[in-house]
Design a protein around this motif. Structure first.
Motif, PDB file in Angstrom:
ATOM      1  N   GLU A  99     -61.642 -25.536  11.179  1.00 51.37           N
ATOM      2  CA  GLU A  99     -61.011 -24.229  11.346  1.00 51.37           C
ATOM      3  C   GLU A  99     -59.487 -24.352  11.290  1.00 51.37           C
ATOM      4  O   GLU A  99     -58.762 -23.607  11.960  1.00 51.37           O
ATOM      5  N   PHE A 100     -59.030 -25.276  10.466  1.00 57.28           N
ATOM      6  CA  PHE A 100     -57.591 -25.456  10.285  1.00 57.28           C
ATOM      7  C   PHE A 100     -56.928 -24.182   9.803  1.00 57.28           C
ATOM      8  O   PHE A 100     -55.826 -23.830  10.230  1.00 57.28           O
ATOM      9  N   ALA A 101     -57.585 -23.457   8.893  1.00 54.19           N
ATOM     10  CA  ALA A 101     -57.004 -22.218   8.355  1.00 54.19           C
ATOM     11  C   ALA A 101     -56.851 -21.168   9.446  1.00 54.19           C
ATOM     12  O   ALA A 101     -55.904 -20.379   9.426  1.00 54.19           O
ATOM     13  N   LEU A 102     -57.776 -21.131  10.410  1.00 59.82           N
ATOM     14  CA  LEU A 102     -57.671 -20.176  11.512  1.00 59.82           C
ATOM     15  C   LEU A 102     -56.421 -20.465  12.336  1.00 59.82           C
ATOM     16  O   LEU A 102     -55.687 -19.549  12.741  1.00 59.82           O
ATOM     17  N   ILE A 103     -56.147 -21.748  12.585  1.00 55.35           N
ATOM     18  CA  ILE A 103     -54.954 -22.128  13.347  1.00 55.35           C
ATOM     19  C   ILE A 103     -53.700 -21.804  12.552  1.00 55.35           C
ATOM     20  O   ILE A 103     -52.698 -21.328  13.105  1.00 55.35           O
ATOM     21  N   LEU A 104     -53.740 -22.058  11.251  1.00 53.11           N
ATOM     22  CA  LEU A 104     -52.572 -21.838  10.407  1.00 53.11           C
ATOM     23  C   LEU A 104     -52.216 -20.363  10.311  1.00 53.11           C
ATOM     24  O   LEU A 104     -51.035 -19.986  10.414  1.00 53.11           O
ATOM     25  N   HIS A 105     -53.222 -19.513  10.128  1.00 56.04           N
ATOM     26  CA  HIS A 105     -52.974 -18.082   9.919  1.00 56.04           C
ATOM     27  C   HIS A 105     -53.101 -17.260  11.204  1.00 56.04           C
ATOM     28  O   HIS A 105     -52.806 -16.064  11.188  1.00 56.04           O
ATOM     29  N   LEU A 106     -53.578 -17.902  12.291  1.00 52.30           N
ATOM     30  CA  LEU A 106     -53.825 -17.181  13.541  1.00 52.30           C
ATOM     31  C   LEU A 106     -54.705 -15.963  13.300  1.00 52.30           C
ATOM     32  O   LEU A 106     -54.461 -14.865  13.811  1.00 52.30           O
ATOM     33  N   ASP A 107     -55.730 -16.180  12.479  1.00 54.45           N
ATOM     34  CA  ASP A 107     -56.651 -15.100  12.139  1.00 54.45           C
ATOM     35  C   ASP A 107     -57.974 -15.741  11.708  1.00 54.45           C
ATOM     36  O   ASP A 107     -58.003 -16.889  11.255  1.00 54.45           O
ATOM     37  N   ASP A 108     -59.062 -14.987  11.877  1.00 57.42           N
ATOM     38  CA  ASP A 108     -60.383 -15.503  11.502  1.00 57.42           C
ATOM     39  C   ASP A 108     -60.555 -15.385   9.990  1.00 57.42           C
ATOM     40  O   ASP A 108     -61.080 -14.400   9.476  1.00 57.42           O
ATOM     41  N   VAL A 109     -60.100 -16.414   9.278  1.00 57.53           N
ATOM     42  CA  VAL A 109     -60.149 -16.401   7.812  1.00 57.53           C
ATOM     43  C   VAL A 109     -61.157 -17.431   7.303  1.00 57.53           C
ATOM     44  O   VAL A 109     -61.049 -17.924   6.184  1.00 57.53           O
ATOM     45  N   TYR A 110     -62.160 -17.745   8.116  1.00 60.03           N
ATOM     46  CA  TYR A 110     -63.077 -18.835   7.812  1.00 60.03           C
ATOM     47  C   TYR A 110     -63.739 -18.661   6.454  1.00 60.03           C
ATOM     48  O   TYR A 110     -63.812 -19.593   5.665  1.00 60.03           O
ATOM     49  N   TRP A 111     -64.206 -17.449   6.160  1.00 59.74           N
ATOM     50  CA  TRP A 111     -64.915 -17.206   4.903  1.00 59.74           C
ATOM     51  C   TRP A 111     -64.062 -16.456   3.890  1.00 59.74           C
ATOM     52  O   TRP A 111     -64.589 -15.856   2.958  1.00 59.74           O
ATOM     53  N   SER A 112     -62.777 -16.485   4.067  1.00 58.99           N
ATOM     54  CA  SER A 112     -61.879 -15.829   3.126  1.00 58.99           C
ATOM     55  C   SER A 112     -61.257 -16.858   2.195  1.00 58.99           C
ATOM     56  O   SER A 112     -61.487 -18.065   2.313  1.00 58.99           O
ATOM     57  N   GLU A 113     -60.460 -16.373   1.269  1.00 59.79           N
ATOM     58  CA  GLU A 113     -59.786 -17.265   0.327  1.00 59.79           C
ATOM     59  C   GLU A 113     -58.853 -18.226   1.063  1.00 59.79           C
ATOM     60  O   GLU A 113     -58.715 -19.380   0.695  1.00 59.79           O
ATOM     61  N   GLU A 114     -58.194 -17.725   2.121  1.00 58.38           N
ATOM     62  CA  GLU A 114     -57.295 -18.580   2.895  1.00 58.38           C
ATOM     63  C   GLU A 114     -58.046 -19.690   3.619  1.00 58.38           C
ATOM     64  O   GLU A 114     -57.478 -20.729   3.951  1.00 58.38           O
ATOM     65  N   GLY A 115     -59.342 -19.471   3.869  1.00 57.10           N
ATOM     66  CA  GLY A 115     -60.133 -20.478   4.571  1.00 57.10           C
ATOM     67  C   GLY A 115     -60.341 -21.756   3.793  1.00 57.10           C
ATOM     68  O   GLY A 115     -60.777 -22.775   4.356  1.00 57.10           O
ATOM     69  N   ARG A 116     -60.045 -21.739   2.495  1.00 58.78           N
ATOM     70  CA  ARG A 116     -60.168 -22.956   1.694  1.00 58.78           C
ATOM     71  C   ARG A 116     -59.221 -24.048   2.176  1.00 58.78           C
ATOM     72  O   ARG A 116     -59.466 -25.233   1.928  1.00 58.78           O
ATOM     73  N   LYS A 117     -58.162 -23.670   2.867  1.00 60.22           N
ATOM     74  CA  LYS A 117     -57.221 -24.672   3.368  1.00 60.22           C
ATOM     75  C   LYS A 117     -57.888 -25.611   4.359  1.00 60.22           C
ATOM     76  O   LYS A 117     -57.464 -26.763   4.512  1.00 60.22           O
ATOM     77  N   SER A 118     -58.916 -25.149   5.047  1.00 60.08           N
ATOM     78  CA  SER A 118     -59.638 -26.019   5.972  1.00 60.08           C
ATOM     79  C   SER A 118     -60.332 -27.149   5.220  1.00 60.08           C
ATOM     80  O   SER A 118     -60.300 -28.308   5.644  1.00 60.08           O
ATOM     81  N   VAL A 119     -60.978 -26.809   4.112  1.00 57.53           N
ATOM     82  CA  VAL A 119     -61.656 -27.821   3.308  1.00 57.53           C
ATOM     83  C   VAL A 119     -60.647 -28.819   2.763  1.00 57.53           C
ATOM     84  O   VAL A 119     -60.876 -30.040   2.783  1.00 57.53           O
ATOM     85  N   GLU A 120     -59.512 -28.332   2.290  1.00 52.55           N
ATOM     86  CA  GLU A 120     -58.491 -29.229   1.762  1.00 52.55           C
ATOM     87  C   GLU A 120     -57.967 -30.155   2.846  1.00 52.55           C
ATOM     88  O   GLU A 120     -57.753 -31.352   2.605  1.00 52.55           O
ATOM     89  N   ALA A 121     -57.772 -29.631   4.058  1.00 53.41           N
ATOM     90  CA  ALA A 121     -57.274 -30.457   5.153  1.00 53.41           C
ATOM     91  C   ALA A 121     -58.274 -31.544   5.521  1.00 53.41           C
ATOM     92  O   ALA A 121     -57.885 -32.691   5.780  1.00 53.41           O
ATOM     93  N   VAL A 122     -59.555 -31.217   5.533  1.00 53.27           N
ATOM     94  CA  VAL A 122     -60.584 -32.205   5.864  1.00 53.27           C
ATOM     95  C   VAL A 122     -60.657 -33.286   4.800  1.00 53.27           C
ATOM     96  O   VAL A 122     -60.732 -34.485   5.110  1.00 53.27           O
ATOM     97  N   VAL A 123     -60.643 -32.899   3.531  1.00 49.93           N
ATOM     98  CA  VAL A 123     -60.731 -33.875   2.446  1.00 49.93           C
ATOM     99  C   VAL A 123     -59.534 -34.818   2.462  1.00 49.93           C
ATOM    100  O   VAL A 123     -59.679 -36.048   2.342  1.00 49.93           O
ATOM    101  N   LEU A 124     -58.333 -34.282   2.641  1.00 54.46           N
ATOM    102  CA  LEU A 124     -57.143 -35.121   2.666  1.00 54.46           C
ATOM    103  C   LEU A 124     -57.142 -36.047   3.876  1.00 54.46           C
ATOM    104  O   LEU A 124     -56.756 -37.214   3.777  1.00 54.46           O
TER     105      LEU A 124
END
Length: 256
Positions: A99-124
């Motif tokens: 849920e890195f994107a949730l922390i970054l945006h301070l919003d529940d963006v888990y299933w949104s386009e912005e939520g892809r940042k969580s996947v990128e953070a985990v992979v990196l």
């Protein structure tokens, strides 16, 4: 395999790091499976609520990360306590970065386009930790022969050069190239040589008085994104799930 594991993982004290990485990856995978089942309305799982409040899994993730981190500091690098703390830390980190994107945006963006940042953070993160375990950080191994010392010295020197190339690639706005370039020298070299992406630190500093370079940079970035955006999105959808479609916006300044 057992001898290699002992010499390169156990003896240098990297076993807790290996356990943390394994628990991190497994936690992320299991979490994504569960959340996708909840999203599809399948299985016995559901969102956790307390008093009408949706408890995101980043909350227990923070608790586990703090507990595992302090436990690791207190227990050192060896023993059962160190391994247990590493597992707890890995599980917590997996829940937090999912849920890195949730922390970054301070919003529940888990299933949104912005939520892809969580996947990128985990992979990196997994790539960086895997780098430490793959033998490219061969410190702490005792009783090496002269050939082994020479080989490891060559590896360390190679990694140092690749790291410099990766820093250049990172300054050019190529984060993925910088990470994987430490492992694969050609990637780092190519990333360091090619034009910087528009808006990167390198482009702002070095292309300020070079309009042709700025134009070529924008054109190259456009062509690269057009070519690789589709495959990258497909891979991210396979790993983390396809995001919800963005709501349509009405045209004009008075769309509200």
């Amino acid at each position: 395999m057992g001898h290699w594991l002992y010499r390169n993982i156990v003896e240098p004290g990297k076993l807790p790091l290996l356990l943390a990485l394994m628990s991190f990856v497994v936690t992320f995978a299991v979490t994504r499976v569960v959340t996708r089942m909840i999203r599809a309305g399948r299985g016995p799982f559901g969102n956790v609520r307390a008093g009408g409040l949706h408890i995101h899994h980043v909350v227990p993730g923070v608790v586990l990360t703090v507990a595992g981190g302090f436990g690791a500091v207190a227990s050192g690098r060896e023993g059962f306590a160190a391994g247990l703390s590493a597992v707890v830390f890995g599980v917590g980190a997996g829940l937090v970065l999912d849920e890195f994107a949730l922390i970054l945006h301070l919003d529940d963006v888990y299933w949104s386009e912005e939520g892809r940042k969580s996947v990128e953070a985990v992979v990196l993160t997994a790539a960086l930790v895997g780098l430490l375990l793959s033998g490219f950080a061969p410190f702490g191994v005792n009783d090496l022969s002269q050939d082994e010392i020479a080989d490891r010295g060559t590896v360390i020197a190679t990694v140092a050069v690749n790291f410099l190339f990766s820093l250049v690639a990172l300054s050019k706005g190529k984060a993925r190239t910088a990470v994987f370039g430490v492992i694969v020298p050609v990637i780092a070299l190519v990333g360091a040589i090619r034009l910087a992406r528009p808006g990167s630190f390198w482009a702002k500093r070095c292309y300020r008085h070079r309009p042709r370079a700025r134009a070529r940079s924008r054109l190259r970035a456009y062509r690269h994104d057009r070519r690789w955006a589709g495959p990258r999105r497909a891979l991210e959808d396979w790993i983390g799930g396809k995001p919800d479609p963005s709501p349509a916006r009405l045209p004009g300044p008075n769309r509200h």
